[in-house]
Design an enzyme around this catalytic site. Structure first.
Site, PDB file in Angstrom:
ATOM      1  N   GLU A 280     -27.846 -32.814 -19.478  1.00  0.00           N
ATOM      2  CA  GLU A 280     -28.774 -32.126 -20.379  1.00  0.00           C
ATOM      3  C   GLU A 280     -28.012 -31.450 -21.520  1.00  0.00           C
ATOM      4  O   GLU A 280     -27.137 -30.613 -21.232  1.00  0.00           O
ATOM      5  CB  GLU A 280     -29.580 -31.079 -19.601  1.00  0.00           C
ATOM      6  CG  GLU A 280     -30.421 -31.679 -18.498  1.00  0.00           C
ATOM      7  CD  GLU A 280     -31.101 -30.640 -17.618  1.00  0.00           C
ATOM      8  OE1 GLU A 280     -31.898 -31.027 -16.760  1.00  0.00           O
ATOM      9  OE2 GLU A 280     -30.811 -29.419 -17.782  1.00  0.00           O
TER      10      GLU A 280
ATOM     11  N   HIS B 298     -36.487 -29.758 -19.650  1.00  0.00           N
ATOM     12  CA  HIS B 298     -36.047 -28.535 -18.973  1.00  0.00           C
ATOM     13  C   HIS B 298     -36.721 -27.296 -19.568  1.00  0.00           C
ATOM     14  O   HIS B 298     -36.058 -26.320 -19.959  1.00  0.00           O
ATOM     15  CB  HIS B 298     -34.529 -28.389 -19.034  1.00  0.00           C
ATOM     16  CG  HIS B 298     -33.974 -27.560 -17.915  1.00  0.00           C
ATOM     17  ND1 HIS B 298     -32.774 -27.822 -17.303  1.00  0.00           N
ATOM     18  CD2 HIS B 298     -34.465 -26.454 -17.283  1.00  0.00           C
ATOM     19  CE1 HIS B 298     -32.539 -26.923 -16.358  1.00  0.00           C
ATOM     20  NE2 HIS B 298     -33.559 -26.084 -16.326  1.00  0.00           N
TER      21      HIS B 298
ATOM     22  N   ARG C   4     -33.122 -29.212 -10.073  1.00  0.00           N
ATOM     23  CA  ARG C   4     -31.920 -29.698 -10.733  1.00  0.00           C
ATOM     24  C   ARG C   4     -31.889 -31.217 -10.644  1.00  0.00           C
ATOM     25  O   ARG C   4     -32.311 -31.801  -9.643  1.00  0.00           O
ATOM     26  CB  ARG C   4     -30.650 -29.114 -10.092  1.00  0.00           C
ATOM     27  CG  ARG C   4     -30.418 -27.647 -10.392  1.00  0.00           C
ATOM     28  CD  ARG C   4     -30.068 -27.409 -11.856  1.00  0.00           C
ATOM     29  NE  ARG C   4     -29.759 -26.013 -12.154  1.00  0.00           N
ATOM     30  CZ  ARG C   4     -30.646 -25.122 -12.560  1.00  0.00           C
ATOM     31  NH1 ARG C   4     -31.922 -25.464 -12.689  1.00  0.00           N
ATOM     32  NH2 ARG C   4     -30.274 -23.885 -12.834  1.00  0.00           N
TER      33      ARG C   4
END
Length: 318
Positions: free
Chosen positions: A261, A285, A232
């Site tokens: 994000e 991601h 994270r």
């Protein structure tokens, strides 16, 4: 009759089978925070991924009985509010035990072997102009014989250990930061920072891990060390990381996650000068997103919902 509402169907590319019980199914490609309450009104089961489900939303949804998180991380759900209401919250586990470790190793290999810098060298015509068969413009390091520090564990961390050891790496599992005792099989946090040629993060984002790697930790690492984060974004102080990369406190970094994000315009982690650095790799991601992994996630998601309706909830976090 269960009413199931899937708020972010486009967040997974997979076949999502319908549960084997009487239900009403509604899905939306994506959902904004402002749309959550309206879309979940009357729902008994909510499927969420990244859109937040705060206490105010939980309190405004009296029919809600289960939150099925289509991911492992559950920081987007107010778990205390769900517990207070007796709402079951289940997450997905183990689905990325191959794809995330492979992404970690891909980042380690690319950075260790300077692949980005070599690509730039070829684009500049250096090899084409060379008077010998190869170039030595950029250093290349082997993973074999290097030390990998692992912060966090679980199936993803264990998968990284399996691949790292196959490459001949020595692995140090870090004890919790600030711990007064070191468990068998673990190494003191500060020692891992000092000894590791590369560090890979695999811990959840919590109050305890937010900012876990900051300026002090980055300065304590070897100047040649690599930092890999597929966990994270908030675990690492991004301002300190950017300074570390630009001033050479560490050798490089490979990240798949950042604090916002998708990143808004002007986010420092996607600044052109940072992305142009040959020793920094950022992916959007996607470490988890191989097609086989996403199908496993989708199958487990429905398994969790069916288990809840059958009266035997699984993968509970609340």
């Amino acid at each position: 009759m269960q009413r199931i509402v899937y708020l972010e169907r486009d967040s997974v590319i997979a076949e999502v089978r319908r549960p084997a019980f009487a239900h009403e199914w509604t899905e939306y490609a994506s959902t904004t925070p402002a749309q959550v309450i309206e879309r979940l009104t009357g729902a008994t089961i909510a499927i969420v991924n990244k859109v937040p489900l705060p206490a105010a939303a939980v309190d405004a949804l009296p029919d809600l009985k289960m939150v099925a998180v289509a991911a492992t991380g559950t920081n987007i759900v107010d778990l205390d509010a769900c517990r207070a209401r007796g709402i079951v919250v289940s997450n997905i586990r183990g689905y990325a035990e191959h794809t995330v470790p492979e992404h970690v190793l891909a980042l380690l290999l690319a950075l260790s072997r300077n692949l980005v810098a070599w690509r730039e060298t070829l684009l500049a015509g250096r090899w084409q102009q060379s008077d010998q068969f190869c170039l030595f413009d950029h250093p290349i390091r082997d993973l074999h014989g290097a030390t990998l520090g692992l912060i966090g564990s679980g199936s993803l961390g264990n998968g990284v250990v399996r691949l790292a050891e196959a490459f001949g790496m020595r692995v140090l599992r870090a004890e919790r930061k600030g711990a007064t005792a070191v468990r068998p099989g673990y190494t003191a946090f500060a020692e891992v920072l000092r000894e590791a040629d590369a560090i890979s993060l695999h811990c959840p984002l919590t109050d305890e891990t937010r900012g876990l790697i900051g300026e002090a930790e980055l300065r304590a690492m070897r100047r040649s060390a690599l930092l890999i984060n597929t966990a994270r974004g908030g675990i690492v102080d991004e301002a300190a990381l950017i300074q570390a990369l630009k001033e050479g406190w560490i050798g490089g970094a490979g990240f798949d996650v950042i604090t916002a994000e998708p990143p808004p315009a002007g986010h420092p982690m996607v600044a052109p000068d940072l992305l142009a650095l040959p020793n920094f790799l950022l992916t959007p991601h996607v470490a988890w997103a191989s097609r086989p992994a996403m199908q496993t996630l989708a199958d487990q998601l429905i398994d969790n919902i069916e288990a809840f309706v059958a009266g035997a909830p699984r993968n509970r976090v609340a």
